[in-house]
Design an enzyme around this catalytic site. Structure first.
Site, PDB file in Angstrom:
ATOM      1  CD  GLN A  37       9.229  49.241  65.677  1.00 30.19           C
ATOM      2  OE1 GLN A  37       8.723  48.130  65.306  1.00 30.19           O
ATOM      3  NE2 GLN A  37       8.446  49.887  66.598  1.00 30.19           N
ATOM      4  CE  LYS A  57       3.096  50.997  62.643  1.00 30.21           C
ATOM      5  NZ  LYS A  57       4.680  50.866  62.617  1.00 30.21           N
ATOM      6  NE  ARG A  86      15.485  54.913  67.082  1.00 26.45           N
ATOM      7  CZ  ARG A  86      14.514  54.446  66.928  1.00 26.45           C
ATOM      8  NH1 ARG A  86      13.647  54.545  67.857  1.00 26.45           N
ATOM      9  NH2 ARG A  86      14.214  53.793  65.965  1.00 26.45           N
ATOM     10  CG  ASP A  96       3.731  55.828  65.228  1.00 22.85           C
ATOM     11  OD1 ASP A  96       3.381  54.732  64.730  1.00 22.85           O
ATOM     12  OD2 ASP A  96       4.933  56.093  65.731  1.00 22.85           O
ATOM     13  CB  SER A 126      11.470  57.194  68.419  1.00 18.55           C
ATOM     14  OG  SER A 126      10.369  56.667  67.771  1.00 18.55           O
ATOM     15  NE  ARG A 129       3.265  45.679  66.731  1.00 14.30           N
ATOM     16  CZ  ARG A 129       3.716  46.714  67.095  1.00 14.30           C
ATOM     17  NH1 ARG A 129       3.628  47.265  68.298  1.00 14.30           N
ATOM     18  NH2 ARG A 129       4.224  47.463  66.293  1.00 14.30           N
TER      19      ARG A 129
HETATM   20  C1  S3P Z   1       9.151  53.432  65.764  1.00 12.20           C
HETATM   21  C2  S3P Z   1       8.998  53.147  64.605  1.00 12.20           C
HETATM   22  C3  S3P Z   1       7.846  52.839  63.844  1.00 12.20           C
HETATM   23  C4  S3P Z   1       6.683  53.382  64.777  1.00 12.20           C
HETATM   24  C5  S3P Z   1       6.952  53.038  66.155  1.00 12.20           C
HETATM   25  C6  S3P Z   1       8.431  53.527  66.613  1.00 12.20           C
HETATM   26  C7  S3P Z   1      10.715  53.529  66.273  1.00 12.20           C
HETATM   27  O1  S3P Z   1       7.448  51.561  63.633  1.00 12.20           O
HETATM   28  O2  S3P Z   1       5.438  53.133  64.291  1.00 12.20           O
HETATM   29  O3  S3P Z   1       5.905  53.687  67.045  1.00 12.20           O
HETATM   30  O4  S3P Z   1      10.880  53.976  67.372  1.00 12.20           O
HETATM   31  O5  S3P Z   1      11.592  53.154  65.543  1.00 12.20           O
HETATM   32  P1  S3P Z   1       8.031  50.824  62.300  1.00 12.20           P
HETATM   33  O6  S3P Z   1       9.577  50.924  62.174  1.00 12.20           O
HETATM   34  O7  S3P Z   1       7.599  49.441  62.671  1.00 12.20           O
HETATM   35  O8  S3P Z   1       7.440  51.333  61.067  1.00 12.20           O
END
Ligand code: S3P
Length: 448
Positions: free
Chosen positions: A170, A354, A26, A327, A22, A122
């Site tokens: 996200q 997912k 970013r 996750d 993550s 998705r």
């Molecule tokens: C993530 C947010 C999560 C997570 C993904 C990474 C992120 O998803 O499951 O692996 O980096 O913002 P969601 O925001 O859809 O819950």
């Protein structure tokens, strides 16, 4: 590619896992949008995050790889991105595509995005809806819900106060990124707190951002480049740590793990299950090639986490805990299958959208190994302890299912053969090597 996993009786050692997925995404995006040069250390060089690097390059930012995990991004500023000459392929990465949509909602040109078979299934409406309300035009399949999709943003998107129906970082991040040059503040209110890495990093890059309860508000303004040190990924570390809890004679330390409280739900659950966990300040300075001595990396806390063999008991996993471990549920399900008593996972419908339908995959594949897992519309009921037996199972192309099954294979009787495991490279290259190092033998073989 297949993984052949044989049971082990011992795991021990001190390791580092690759950088946080993550935070890596970013860092690439904010580095490109900032004014000045961003130096990143510990970047996750796995397929998902390399897609984001390729995407910012396609949008006109210059990226230089300085060494393993080390990148320099010459930021072009919030308004400096340019129309890409081709479709951007985000591969398997939901985070890459959804965060990019947020960035692109503030760019006055067309960009087309697509992904692999899994990503094209998705849902994208969750980001398309708020971004369209900010003025972006989004067109494509399933009325704008499925990739491939095209987006044309605005030089100045409209301010928005968004009540998100899902606790999704996200979604939150897409709206905040679109708000960087909106005509007024943007805010997102979530039903439960999701990971706040975007907020932490935006603040590091000089953005005005405020969080109050479940509402995050960003006031538009420029970003200025800042160095980023990416901590180890707690989601990746969950695999060796849970392996340590269930293998007969084990003690494993994962050093330099990101311990942002919005991500540490799995540690809380393991503690509630009776797992012996020790958390110490990051001792990175003693490790070769480590990421440096600081206990904080780019505003993110990190530490060394040690788990030793434990007796496990069942527990409840639901509510506000879910976004803090979303996750990690596949590998927590393995721990639950071996725990004494019942574990009920509730409020977890997000797992169905997912990289695969993880609730269905866990019930089916762990079931093949002898676990007692029943699927509910929004969760799982797991009764333990089960005696796991080796079986032929499949990841269904989902990296976290593949790795969770490998962890189960470490304590199953006989051999476990896991099909469709190339996907592990999306988040945790060298996963098999790392388990073999901890086992002191080749318990995981990679086969073509
Ligand atoms: C993530 C947010 C999560 C997570 C993904 C990474 C992120 O998803 O499951 O692996 O980096 O913002 P969601 O925001 O859809 O819950």
């Amino acid at each position: 590619m297949k993984l052949r996993v044989r049971p082990v009786t011992r795991l021990s050692g001190r390791i580092e896992v690759p950088g946080d997925k993550s935070i890596s995404h970013r860092a690439a995006l904010l580095g490109a949008l900032a004014e000045g040069t961003t130096d990143i250390r510990g970047y996750l060089e796995a397929e998902d995050c390399l897609r984001t690097i390729a995407a910012v390059e396609a949008l006109g930012a210059e990226v230089t790889r300085k060494g393993p995990g080390e990148y320099r991004i010459a930021g072009v500023g919030r308004r400096g991105l340019t129309e890409p000459a081709n479709v951007i392929d985000c591969g398997n990465s939901g985070t890459a595509v959804r965060l990019l949509f947020g960035v692109l909602a503030g760019q006055p040109f067309w960009t087309f995005l697509t992904g692999d078979d899994s990503l094209r299934r998705r849902p994208m409406k969750r980001i398309a809806d708020p971004l369209a309300r900010m003025g972006a035009t989004i067109v494509g399949r399933s009325d704008g819900n499925r990739l491939p999709l095209g987006i044309r943003g605005l030089a100045q998107p409209k301010a928005l106060a968004y009540e998100s129906p899902v606790a999704s970082a996200q979604v939150k991040s897409a709206v905040l990124l679109a708000g960087l040059h909106a005509d007024g503040p943007v805010s997102v209110t979530e039903p439960a707190a999701s990971r706040d890495h975007s907020e932490v990093m935006l603040r590091q890059f000089g953005a005005r951002i405020e969080s109050r309860g479940l509402t995050t508000t960003l006031t538009p303004g420029p970003l200025s480049a800042a160095p980023v040190v990416v901590p180890g990924d707690i989601s990746s570390s969950a695999f060796p740590l849970i392996a340590a809890a269930i293998v007969k004679d084990a003690r494993v330390t994962v050093a330099g793990v990101g311990l942002n409280p919005t991500r540490t739900g799995a540690l809380d659950v393991l503690a509630a299950m009776g797992v012996k966990i020790e958390i110490a300040p990051y001792g990175g300075e003693v490790l070769e090639g480590s990421r440096g001595p600081s206990h904080r990396a780019a505003g993110e806390p990190r530490g060394d986490v040690t788990v030793s063999t434990s007796g496990l008991r069942g527990t409840g996993i639901g509510g506000a805990l879910i976004p803090r471990l979303v996750d990690e549920i596949p590998v927590l399900a393995v721990a639950a299958a071996l725990a004494d008593g019942r574990t009920e996972i509730t409020d977890a419908a997000e797992l169905r959208v997912k990289e695969s339908d993880r609730l269905a995959a866990l019930a089916r594949e762990l079931g093949r190994m002898g676990a007692r897992v029943s699927e509910r519309p929004n969760g799982l009921v797991i009764d333990g302890p089960a005696r796991l037996r080796g079986a032929s199972v499949t990841s269904g192309g989902d990296h976290r299912i593949a790795m969770a099954l490998a962890v189960a294979g470490l304590v199953a009787e006989g051999e476990t053969i896991i099909d469709d495991t190339e996907c592990i490279a999306t988040s945790f290259p060298r996963f098999a090597d790392l388990l073999n190092t901890l086992a002191g033998q080749r318990c995981v073989e990679v086969e073509a």
